[in-house]
Design a protein around this motif. Sequence first.
Motif, PDB file in Angstrom:
ATOM      1  N   MET A  38       5.718  -7.939 -28.031  1.00 26.12           N
ATOM      2  CA  MET A  38       5.933  -7.341 -29.348  1.00 26.12           C
ATOM      3  C   MET A  38       4.603  -6.940 -29.962  1.00 26.12           C
ATOM      4  O   MET A  38       3.571  -7.527 -29.635  1.00 26.12           O
ATOM      5  N   HIS A  39       4.656  -5.958 -30.827  1.00 23.99           N
ATOM      6  CA  HIS A  39       3.435  -5.570 -31.539  1.00 23.99           C
ATOM      7  C   HIS A  39       3.808  -5.095 -32.938  1.00 23.99           C
ATOM      8  O   HIS A  39       4.896  -4.534 -33.136  1.00 23.99           O
ATOM      9  N   PRO A  40       2.915  -5.336 -33.907  1.00 29.41           N
ATOM     10  CA  PRO A  40       3.230  -4.933 -35.273  1.00 29.41           C
ATOM     11  C   PRO A  40       2.801  -3.487 -35.539  1.00 29.41           C
ATOM     12  O   PRO A  40       1.772  -3.035 -35.018  1.00 29.41           O
TER      13      PRO A  40
ATOM     14  N   VAL B  83       5.772  -4.882 -42.548  1.00 33.06           N
ATOM     15  CA  VAL B  83       5.310  -4.726 -41.163  1.00 33.06           C
ATOM     16  C   VAL B  83       6.525  -4.767 -40.253  1.00 33.06           C
ATOM     17  O   VAL B  83       7.428  -5.587 -40.449  1.00 33.06           O
TER      18      VAL B  83
ATOM     19  N   TRP C  40       7.956  -5.238 -36.427  1.00 35.26           N
ATOM     20  CA  TRP C  40       7.607  -5.833 -35.140  1.00 35.26           C
ATOM     21  C   TRP C  40       8.407  -5.125 -34.050  1.00 35.26           C
ATOM     22  O   TRP C  40       9.613  -5.326 -33.929  1.00 35.26           O
ATOM     23  N   VAL C  41       7.707  -4.312 -33.302  1.00 37.28           N
ATOM     24  CA  VAL C  41       8.379  -3.510 -32.277  1.00 37.28           C
ATOM     25  C   VAL C  41       8.514  -4.345 -31.004  1.00 37.28           C
ATOM     26  O   VAL C  41       7.567  -5.014 -30.586  1.00 37.28           O
ATOM     27  N   VAL C  42       9.695  -4.290 -30.425  1.00 35.79           N
ATOM     28  CA  VAL C  42       9.973  -5.111 -29.243  1.00 35.79           C
ATOM     29  C   VAL C  42      10.303  -4.194 -28.060  1.00 35.79           C
ATOM     30  O   VAL C  42      11.181  -3.331 -28.179  1.00 35.79           O
TER      31      VAL C  42
ATOM     32  N   TRP D  92      -1.445 -10.183 -45.727  1.00 34.94           N
ATOM     33  CA  TRP D  92      -1.274 -10.204 -44.269  1.00 34.94           C
ATOM     34  C   TRP D  92      -2.472 -10.867 -43.594  1.00 34.94           C
ATOM     35  O   TRP D  92      -2.309 -11.530 -42.573  1.00 34.94           O
TER      36      TRP D  92
ATOM     37  N   ALA E 171      -0.693 -13.390 -41.314  1.00 38.07           N
ATOM     38  CA  ALA E 171      -0.291 -12.670 -40.098  1.00 38.07           C
ATOM     39  C   ALA E 171       0.015 -13.612 -38.937  1.00 38.07           C
ATOM     40  O   ALA E 171       1.021 -13.442 -38.240  1.00 38.07           O
TER      41      ALA E 171
ATOM     42  N   ARG F  26       3.559 -13.947 -37.163  1.00 40.50           N
ATOM     43  CA  ARG F  26       3.624 -13.558 -35.756  1.00 40.50           C
ATOM     44  C   ARG F  26       4.284 -14.674 -34.936  1.00 40.50           C
ATOM     45  O   ARG F  26       5.164 -14.421 -34.097  1.00 40.50           O
ATOM     46  N   ALA F  27       3.859 -15.906 -35.196  1.00 39.38           N
ATOM     47  CA  ALA F  27       4.397 -17.045 -34.433  1.00 39.38           C
ATOM     48  C   ALA F  27       5.895 -17.190 -34.678  1.00 39.38           C
ATOM     49  O   ALA F  27       6.678 -17.450 -33.748  1.00 39.38           O
TER      50      ALA F  27
ATOM     51  N   ARG G 134       7.792 -14.367 -32.993  1.00 36.43           N
ATOM     52  CA  ARG G 134       7.789 -14.601 -31.549  1.00 36.43           C
ATOM     53  C   ARG G 134       8.853 -15.663 -31.184  1.00 36.43           C
ATOM     54  O   ARG G 134       9.615 -15.481 -30.232  1.00 36.43           O
TER      55      ARG G 134
ATOM     56  N   ALA H 295       9.294 -11.410 -25.512  1.00 37.56           N
ATOM     57  CA  ALA H 295       8.283 -11.313 -26.565  1.00 37.56           C
ATOM     58  C   ALA H 295       6.903 -11.596 -26.003  1.00 37.56           C
ATOM     59  O   ALA H 295       5.895 -11.165 -26.539  1.00 37.56           O
ATOM     60  N   SER H 296       6.855 -12.318 -24.896  1.00 37.76           N
ATOM     61  CA  SER H 296       5.554 -12.579 -24.258  1.00 37.76           C
ATOM     62  C   SER H 296       5.796 -12.740 -22.770  1.00 37.76           C
ATOM     63  O   SER H 296       6.888 -13.061 -22.341  1.00 37.76           O
ATOM     64  N   GLY H 297       4.782 -12.536 -22.013  1.00 36.38           N
ATOM     65  CA  GLY H 297       4.873 -12.733 -20.580  1.00 36.38           C
ATOM     66  C   GLY H 297       5.684 -11.641 -19.913  1.00 36.38           C
ATOM     67  O   GLY H 297       6.227 -10.757 -20.574  1.00 36.38           O
TER      68      GLY H 297
END
Lengths: 96, 643
Positions: free
Chosen positions: A1-3, A12, A14-16, A62, A66, A70-71, A74, A85-87
């Motif tokens: 993901m990225h903001p 903000v 959060w694009v997935v 932010w 932030a 973010r956490a 996620r 969301a990761s990996g």
Amino acid sequence: MHPVAGPDAATVRWVVPHEPYAFLAAAAGHGALRELVADGTLAGVEALATCLQTRLGPERSWAAEADRVRAAVRAALEAQAPGCASGPCGSCPRSA
Amino acid sequence: MSAACHDNPAPERGVATGLRRIALIGSPNAGKTTIFNQLTGLRAHTANYPGVTVTRSEGMAHTPAGRVAVEDVPGTYSLSAMSPDEQVVVDLLDGTLPGCPTPDALVVVLDATTLRRSLTLAAQAMARHQPTLVAVTMLDEHAARGGRLDLPALAEALGVGVVGVIPPSGEGIDELRARLDRPQDWAEPPFPPPADSEEQTAWVRSVLAAADYHAPRPDAATRAVDDVLLHPLWGGVVFVAVMFAFFQTIFTVAAPVQDTLQRGLGWLAEQVADHVGHGFVGAFLSEAVIGGVGSVLVFVPQVALLFLLIALLEGLGYMARAAYLMDRIMAATGLDGRAFVAMLSSFACAVPGIMATRTIGSSKTRIATILAAPLMPCSARLPVYVLLVGLLVPSGTRWGPVQAQGLAMFALYVLGGLSAMVSARVLRSTVLRGELVPFYLEMPPYRMPRLRSVLLSSWSSVRMFLRKAGTIIFGTAVVLWALLAFPTRDAETVGLDQAHASAYVLEHSYAAQLGRAIEPVFEPLGFDWRIDLGLVGAVSAREVFVSTLGQVWAATDPEDPSAALAEATYLDGPRAGEPLFSAPTVVALLVWFVYALQCMSTVAVMRRETGSWRWPALALTYLTLIAYAAAWLARLITLAVTT
């Protein structure tokens, strides 16, 4: 993901990189995000078509929040679509 | 070691004040320096392998609204420095580089073909809270290999401006130039990318997906060629063949041009004799200018060809392959493939070679490479080798298709290279003992070098050689001419013809007195006082040896100094009347020049890069002792073989 920046400075998105996006609605209601709304860090969380939209609470910045947001985002995404969301994610059509 | 702004004396590399400062940062071989050159009109060295830029450069870019100072820094994969060259980037961004203010904005140069890896650096740069713009390069190569990238979507995902640039053709440069005007208006992300490595990986993946990024296919041609060039056996065979062909080409192609220059100098000497005469001015022109500087300038064709071939190999991407191939051999010496890149750079000149060691992370490996680098045959040795090989091997001698002079030159280069490795092994086993750090070097795809880049790179190096001829060599030639011409012996030479009068003045000159004072030191090597004068002069720069011999024999026989040099005999002592440039003496001289550290610029750069006089003093001592012992041994062996 990225903001990415939302329509105003407090928002903000959060694009997935994960399709289909049906899980976003459930993610928006995840406990970690609800806690941030409850303590005033976030004014609200909304599931849009391809992203989660988070709006900062009043008197918050932010720069300071932030990492916590973010956490939480996620954790919410991982709970609904593990690994995306990761990996690495082998099943996601939009994963590069 | 320091990398202060005033490290490099080139005027365009000073610190501009009162201008907005923008730093170009990016991974090695991403095309930063080519963008820098396009923006500033300068000609910083570029090549197709990682680690070419090891120092900071600065230039002025003209933008629609005025001028900005642009800084080019060494390539780095991250802002956690692992080597001195990467530390320059971190120090510059932190504002701790002496005399260099922190840049006002950053342009992060990302190679489209390696975007996944490069985005980590972009994330670290964006975390520094400075206006940041991304320039994506290699888009043409990326697309040609089936890659896909949506630049506007990338800009949206990153939250910063993105410009697509194809540096060699200049495409996108005008847009980039226009954006440099107002960094304060550059887009900013809502907050920086995450610092945690796992989260950063997720961020990179997400940004790439949003930008519809598809990595390019591996370059099929590169893979096919590398199957051979990186093969443990065939790669080595090709490497030796390439180096062998390199020196054959230098001798075969450059020789006719050199002959023409030699004839031109002869004609010039005749004109001086006819129109200026043999007086004070005539003697100065024919001996110091034509005999001294001219005798070095006739080797410009070889030097130009050397630089041209190096630029071609660098542009093609072969240098990285050579480093990879040599890594296993280098490991036996206690160095790694990165040290070999530095040593290859020393082919042109030891100074950039020593500076190229900034890419080496381990300080012990780096110092061992610095101490061994002067043994690599540099372009300053080329005129000396060509002159002496010409005296040793008759021109036109061939063994089948192999040119004998080229083969002798190849042997000298091999001897220099092997000696550098043995020297490194000894240093790494004694005073610089330590663990070998794992070696990594990115293999760039093979690229057809652009003719303009190759020619500019070669010309830049040739210009430095010419500048040296016009300054150090000319200055030394003037001093030597005065030592050779004085005291005047008008009374003693009355009645003598020109040749005998010149010889008499020469043998009773201050230069002769100086040469004879040191003659006993080099007598065991077969060198007489005239050769010794050349060795003394060559302490400033090796080429001065050639100019000194040119001057001495121009003074001996102004009409035909080349013939006089070839036929020179010992003037006195037990060898009086014997040929001076016999095989044993020439071999001893060649071996002397393989080992002796006769270059004050190299000593100075060693001092700067190691931050102490201890290492240059060690290098000067061990290389001089080895040069003397090896030359003496080479003379004995040659005497035994030839008598």
